[in-house]
Design an enzyme around this catalytic site. Structure first.
Site, PDB file in Angstrom:
ATOM      1  N   SER A 191       0.796  -1.225   0.000  1.00 17.75           N
ATOM      2  CA  SER A 191       0.000   0.000   0.000  1.00 17.75           C
ATOM      3  C   SER A 191       0.831   1.280   0.000  1.00 17.75           C
ATOM      4  O   SER A 191       0.327   2.337  -0.356  1.00 17.75           O
ATOM      5  CB  SER A 191      -0.960  -0.005   1.189  1.00 17.75           C
ATOM      6  OG  SER A 191      -0.245  -0.126   2.394  1.00 17.75           O
ATOM      7  N   HIS A 219      -5.506  -3.426  -2.610  1.00 21.21           N
ATOM      8  CA  HIS A 219      -5.078  -2.557  -3.712  1.00 21.21           C
ATOM      9  C   HIS A 219      -4.907  -3.302  -5.025  1.00 21.21           C
ATOM     10  O   HIS A 219      -4.273  -2.778  -5.950  1.00 21.21           O
ATOM     11  CB  HIS A 219      -3.781  -1.834  -3.327  1.00 21.21           C
ATOM     12  CG  HIS A 219      -3.933  -0.994  -2.103  1.00 21.21           C
ATOM     13  ND1 HIS A 219      -4.504   0.257  -2.121  1.00 21.21           N
ATOM     14  CD2 HIS A 219      -3.649  -1.263  -0.807  1.00 21.21           C
ATOM     15  CE1 HIS A 219      -4.538   0.745  -0.893  1.00 21.21           C
ATOM     16  NE2 HIS A 219      -4.028  -0.160  -0.070  1.00 21.21           N
ATOM     17  N   LYS A 250     -12.027   0.726  -1.523  1.00 24.14           N
ATOM     18  CA  LYS A 250     -11.030   1.309  -2.427  1.00 24.14           C
ATOM     19  C   LYS A 250     -11.590   1.282  -3.849  1.00 24.14           C
ATOM     20  O   LYS A 250     -12.387   2.150  -4.186  1.00 24.14           O
ATOM     21  CB  LYS A 250      -9.700   0.582  -2.231  1.00 24.14           C
ATOM     22  CG  LYS A 250      -9.208   0.828  -0.782  1.00 24.14           C
ATOM     23  CD  LYS A 250      -7.952   0.188  -0.441  1.00 24.14           C
ATOM     24  CE  LYS A 250      -7.405   0.566   0.926  1.00 24.14           C
ATOM     25  NZ  LYS A 250      -8.318   0.778   2.035  1.00 24.14           N
TER      26      LYS A 250
HETATM   27  C1  LIG Z   1      -3.525  -3.374   2.383  1.00 25.61           C
HETATM   28  C2  LIG Z   1      -4.669  -2.872   3.204  1.00 25.61           C
HETATM   29  N1  LIG Z   1      -5.390  -3.749   3.928  1.00 25.61           N
HETATM   30  C3  LIG Z   1      -6.424  -3.342   4.678  1.00 25.61           C
HETATM   31  C4  LIG Z   1      -6.796  -2.028   4.763  1.00 25.61           C
HETATM   32  C5  LIG Z   1      -7.943  -1.618   5.623  1.00 25.61           C
HETATM   33  O1  LIG Z   1      -9.060  -1.459   4.859  1.00 25.61           O
HETATM   34  P1  LIG Z   1     -10.256  -0.468   5.257  1.00 25.61           P
HETATM   35  O2  LIG Z   1      -9.795   0.917   4.965  1.00 25.61           O
HETATM   36  O3  LIG Z   1     -11.347  -0.938   4.367  1.00 25.61           O
HETATM   37  O4  LIG Z   1     -10.541  -0.661   6.697  1.00 25.61           O
HETATM   38  C6  LIG Z   1      -6.101  -1.083   4.006  1.00 25.61           C
HETATM   39  C7  LIG Z   1      -6.505   0.347   4.065  1.00 25.61           C
HETATM   40  O5  LIG Z   1      -5.841   1.248   3.747  1.00 25.61           O
HETATM   41  C8  LIG Z   1      -5.004  -1.511   3.216  1.00 25.61           C
HETATM   42  O6  LIG Z   1      -4.283  -0.637   2.502  1.00 25.61           O
END
Ligand SMILES: Cc1ncc(COP(=O)(O)O)c(C=O)c1O
Length: 402
Positions: A191, A219, A250
Site C-alpha cells: 500500500s 489494492h 477502495k
Molecule cells: C492493504 C490494506 N489492507 C487493509 C486495509 C484496511 O481497509 P479499510 O480501509 O477498508 O478498513 C487497508 C486500508 O488502507 C489496506 O491498505
C-alpha cells in the site's frame, strides 16, 4: 482528578503530537484531515473552495459517484432504511448482505464469502480467529498495519520476513517445528510502495512447506488481472489463495471488508469471528453499493484497461522527470522525498497549484523514506495526468529533489 502532570505518559503523547501538528500548521505544512466539499466530475474535488485534480484517491476505477452504484444505494435505503437491526449473527443480516457475499464469491471464484464492516476489522478479526497460541504466522515486513495488528492479537508466534525476499520467507518456514499450523500472509500490492508480492514464489513455498496462504487484495482488486479480479488472475494462477481478503473501500466505492474461500472456513468465521458477532452489520446502502460495484467492474472492462494505461503514463512520466518511484507497477506511485519536511513541502507546492497529493511520513514508512503517495485512477484523462506531472515536477524542483 488532575491529569495534567508532566510525568503522565498519556499527556506526554498528546503533547508531543499536538506540538508536531501545531508546528506543521504554522509553517503551512499540514495537509491531513482536510475535508472535501464535493466531487467535481470523476477526477476532481472541491477542497477549501478550490477545485483540485485528485491524485490521492483509492477509487482506482473511478467508481465513486457512478450513477448505477449511487442508484443501488438509494434503492437499498428505500427498501431497508439506513441501519440494520444489530450484528450479523443475530438480527442484523439482510438479504442484500447475502446477495453481496454471493457476488463476491463469484467474482473471486471461491465457494463462499463473508463481509465485515471494515477491511481493518476483517484482518484483525480473521487472523486472530483462525490462529491460536501454538500456531505460527509469517508476514512480509511491509504488510499493512491491520495485518500486523491481527497477527499480534492472535497470540500466534509472529515471524516477519524481509520485504518480498523469498529466501527469507523460506528460512522462516524452515524455522517452524514440524506439525505446527502455519499461515503466510501478505499484501498483493503493497500500500505504500505500489509493488507486487512475488506471488508465484510465495505460492510455491506455501505448497512446499504446507502453509496456509492469506492474501490481502485491498489494492489489487480492479487493478490486477484482465478483468480486475486480482493477483491470481494477473499471474494466471487461479485457486491458489486459501484466504482471499479484500476491502470494499477502495476500488469498490463503499466501506467494509471481505474474506472469500472454502465454505467450511466461511461458516466457521460466521460463528466465531468477533468482528462479525460483536459489531454491527454493514449498512444496507453500503452493501448494495458494493454489490453494484462488482457488477460494474465486469460490465465496464474498459476501466481496468484504462487504469493500466494511466498507471503506465504516470509512472513513466514521473520517472522521466527524474523522480524515484521505487518498484511500483500499479496505480500507487510513491515519489520519494527523503525527509518528512521535504514531503510536506512538495505537497504544499503541489496543492497550491491545485493538484491534490498527500505526504506519507514515518512511522507509516521508514525514516528518511518519506514520500508523496500519489495515485492515478481510470477517471483521469491523459492530458490531466500530463498537467499534474508538470505540477509535481515544478514542485519537485522547488524543494530540490530533482
Ligand atoms: C492493504 C490494506 N489492507 C487493509 C486495509 C484496511 O481497509 P479499510 O480501509 O477498508 O478498513 C487497508 C486500508 O488502507 C489496506 O491498505
Amino acid at each position: 482528578m488532575d491529569f495534567n502532570r508532566d510525568d503522565d505518559t498519556i499527556i506526554q503523547r498528546v503533547q508531543a503530537m499536538s506540538k508536531r501538528a501545531a508546528e506543521s500548521k504554522q509553517a503551512d505544512l499540514y495537509f491531513y484531515n482536510q475535508p472535501i466539499s464535493e466531487l467535481r466530475g470523476g477526477a476532481s474535488v472541491l477542497v477549501n473552495g478550490r477545485e483540485m485534480g485528485m491524485y490521492a484517491s483509492y477509487s482506482y476505477l473511478g467508481l465513486i459517484g457512478h450513477p448505477r452504484i449511487n442508484q443501488a444505494a438509494k434503492q437499498a435505503v428505500d427498501r431497508y432504511g439506513t441501519g440494520t437491526h444489530g450484528v450479523r449473527l443475530l438480527a442484523g443480516s439482510l438479504e442484500i448482505h447475502q446477495a453481496l457475499e454471493e457476488t463476491i464469491a463469484a467474482f473471486k471464484k471461491a465457494e463462499a464469502a463473508i463481509t465485515y464492516s471494515s477491511g481493518y476489522a476483517t484482518n484483525l478479526s480473521v487472523i486472530s480467529t483462525l490462529l491460536g497460541r501454538n500456531d505460527y504466522v509469517i508476514s512480509d515486513k511491509l504488510n499493512h498495519a491491520s495485518i500486523v495488528d491481527g497477527c499480534m492479537l492472535s497470540g500466534a508466534k509472529f515471524l516477519r520476513f524481509q520485504h518480498n525476499d523469498m529466501s527469507a520467507l523460506e528460512s522462516r518456514l524452515r524455522q517452524i517445528p514440524d506439525g505446527s499450523t502455519r499461515l503466510v500472509v501478505s499484501d498483493a500490492v503493497f500500500s505504500m510502495d505500489g509493488d507486487l508480492i512475488d506471488f508465484p514464489g510465495v505460492v510455491e513455498l506455501c505448497r512446499k512447506y504446507h502453509a496456509w496462504l492469506m492474501i490481502d487484495e485491498a489494492h489489487s482488486v480492479g487493478v490486477l488481472g484482465k478483468t480486475g479480479r486480482g493477483i491470481e488472475e494477473h499471474f494466471g494462477m487461479e485457486d491458489t489463495i486459501d484466504i482471499k481478503m479484500g476491502t470494499l473501500s477502495k476500488t469498490i466505492p463503499s466501506v467494509g471488508g471481505y474474506i472469500a474461500g472454502r465454505k467450511d472456513i466461511i461458516d466457521y468465521l460466521r460463528h466465531s469471528s468477533r468482528a462479525y458477532i460483536f459489531s454491527a452489520a454493514l449498512p444496507p446502502a453500503q452493501a448494495a453499493a458494493a454489490k453494484a460495484a462488482f457488477e460494474v467492474i465486469l460490465d465496464e472492462p474498459w476501466r481496468v484497461e484504462k487504469l493500466r494505461v494511466n498507471s503506465r503514463q504516470f509512472i513513466d512520466g514521473l520517472k522521466k522527470r527524474g523522480f524515484n518511484t521505487l518498484n511500483t507497477e500499479t496505480a500507487i506511485v510513491p515519489v520519494l522525498c527523503g525527509e518528512d519536511e521535504t514531503a510536506y513541502r512538495i505537497t504544499r507546492e503541489a496543492q497550491h497549484r491545485d493538484v491534490f497529493v498527500l505526504p506519507v511520513v514515518s512511522p507509516a514508512v521508514p525514516p528518511e523514506l518519506a514520500r508523496l503517495r500519489a495515485t492515478v485512477t481510470a477517471a483521469h484523462e491523459p492530458q490531466e495526468i500530463e498537467k499534474a506531472m508538470n505540477v509535481i515536477e515544478e514542485a519537485g524542483k522547488i524543494v530540490g529533489i530533482i
